[in-house]
Write a protein that holds these residues in place. Structure first.
Motif, PDB file in Angstrom:
ATOM      1  N   ASP A 152       0.878  -1.158   0.000  1.00  0.00           N
ATOM      2  CA  ASP A 152       0.000   0.000   0.000  1.00  0.00           C
ATOM      3  C   ASP A 152       0.931   1.229   0.000  1.00  0.00           C
ATOM      4  OD1 ASP A 152      -2.275   1.704   0.762  1.00  0.00           O
ATOM      5  OD2 ASP A 152      -1.363   1.694   2.767  1.00  0.00           O
ATOM      6  N   ASP A 211      -0.166   4.925   1.230  1.00  0.00           N
ATOM      7  CA  ASP A 211      -0.416   5.863   2.332  1.00  0.00           C
ATOM      8  C   ASP A 211      -0.341   5.186   3.698  1.00  0.00           C
ATOM      9  OD1 ASP A 211      -1.125   8.358   0.846  1.00  0.00           O
ATOM     10  OD2 ASP A 211      -2.640   7.017  -0.008  1.00  0.00           O
ATOM     11  N   ASP A 212       0.478   5.741   4.567  1.00  0.00           N
ATOM     12  CA  ASP A 212       0.720   5.200   5.912  1.00  0.00           C
ATOM     13  C   ASP A 212       1.412   3.839   5.877  1.00  0.00           C
ATOM     14  OD1 ASP A 212      -0.139   7.296   7.574  1.00  0.00           O
ATOM     15  OD2 ASP A 212      -2.216   6.759   7.260  1.00  0.00           O
ATOM     16  N   THR A 213       1.939   3.498   4.697  1.00  0.00           N
ATOM     17  CA  THR A 213       2.735   2.284   4.592  1.00  0.00           C
ATOM     18  C   THR A 213       4.146   2.676   4.127  1.00  0.00           C
ATOM     19  OG1 THR A 213       0.857   0.835   4.194  1.00  0.00           O
ATOM     20  CG2 THR A 213       2.981   0.092   3.340  1.00  0.00           C
ATOM     21  N   ASP A 216      -1.342  -0.686   6.136  1.00  0.00           N
ATOM     22  CA  ASP A 216      -1.660  -0.190   7.480  1.00  0.00           C
ATOM     23  C   ASP A 216      -3.137  -0.343   7.828  1.00  0.00           C
ATOM     24  OD1 ASP A 216      -2.132   2.027   5.482  1.00  0.00           O
ATOM     25  OD2 ASP A 216      -3.123   2.842   7.257  1.00  0.00           O
ATOM     26  N   ASP A 260      -6.574  -3.443   3.509  1.00  0.00           N
ATOM     27  CA  ASP A 260      -5.376  -4.120   3.008  1.00  0.00           C
ATOM     28  C   ASP A 260      -5.313  -5.577   3.471  1.00  0.00           C
ATOM     29  OD1 ASP A 260      -4.304  -1.693   1.861  1.00  0.00           O
ATOM     30  OD2 ASP A 260      -3.750  -1.080   3.885  1.00  0.00           O
TER      31      ASP A 260
END
Ligand SMILES: [Mg+2]
Length: 232
Positions: A7, A9-11, A182, A187
């Motif tokens: 992923d 975003d935020d990963t 995340d 996910d």
């Protein structure tokens, strides 16, 4: 051969820090509980993700609405235009997004291993997500043909069709694939339903769900260590 599907975003970078920072800059206050702020903002994100992906609404308008809703529910002092201003401030912060040195070093190792194939599955509006690919310099590790942005497809995470699409794209079977992300519901639950392995970056320390991923980490340091341990 194994495929590792990330992923974004935020990963690959920490989006939630930027979302909170932008709100604090615009409101001129310190957000008392950032976990609760992100929880509400992401809950609101689910409300209009489909319209965003289809291009019906812009990323700026969508984020502006999410911000105002979050301000309202948290009882923070705000004016109606602050949501849009925070969305602008967030976009400005995003233009300086980067991959941490620790993650870059491990991605270098993974990308140079011929038995591994790196890919990306990211949700959002097409242009906005492809901009992130450019801003983060992801061409260093990922072929464009191995990147799927949900805005370019008729599906949204965690639709199993997206996972099947990636299997076809990479030519791997489910048991050879790992999803790294995340967001548990989008996910990880999606990956488990598709028969993939999964690594969950549980940044907010949420309670463990029923169906457990293969690996759970709580922060970036643990994430980088887990990647190196499992794949190098
Ligand atoms: Mg994410």
């Amino acid at each position: 051969m194994r495929g590792i599907v990330f992923d974004i975003d935020d990963t690959l970078y920490c989006r939630q820090d930027m979302l909170v920072q932008a709100a604090e800059n615009v409101l001129g206050v310190k957000i008392p509980d950032w976990r609760e702020f992100i929880r509400i903002f992401y809950e609101k994100s689910d409300v209009n993700m489909a319209q965003l992906e289809s291009g019906e609404v812009s990323t700026r308008d969508t984020n502006g609405w999410r911000y105002n809703e979050t301000f309202r529910l948290l009882g923070l002092p705000y004016k109606p235009q602050d949501g849009g201003r925070a969305a602008d401030a967030y976009l400005e912060l995003q233009s300086h997004m980067f991959i941490s040195d620790g993650l870059a070093a491990v991605l270098d190792k993974l990308a140079s291993d011929p038995s591994l194939k790196l890919a990306i599955l990211t949700a959002g509006e097409s242009k906005h997500q492809w901009n992130k690919v450019d801003m983060l310099g992801l061409d260093r590790w990922f072929d464009r043909a191995s990147i799927i942005v949900t805005g370019d497809t008729p599906y949204t995470k965690p639709d199993v069709e997206l996972f099947r699409m990636m299997e076809t794209r990479l030519g791997f079977s489910p048991s050879d694939l790992w999803m790294i992300g995340d967001n548990y519901d989008k996910d990880i639950a999606g990956a488990i339903a598709a028969g993939w392995h999964s690594l969950w970056i549980n940044r907010r320390g949420l309670p463990a769900p029923d169906a457990l991923p293969d690996i759970t980490v709580l922060n970036d340091d643990e994430f980088v260590s887990a990647l190196a341990k499992e794949f190098t």
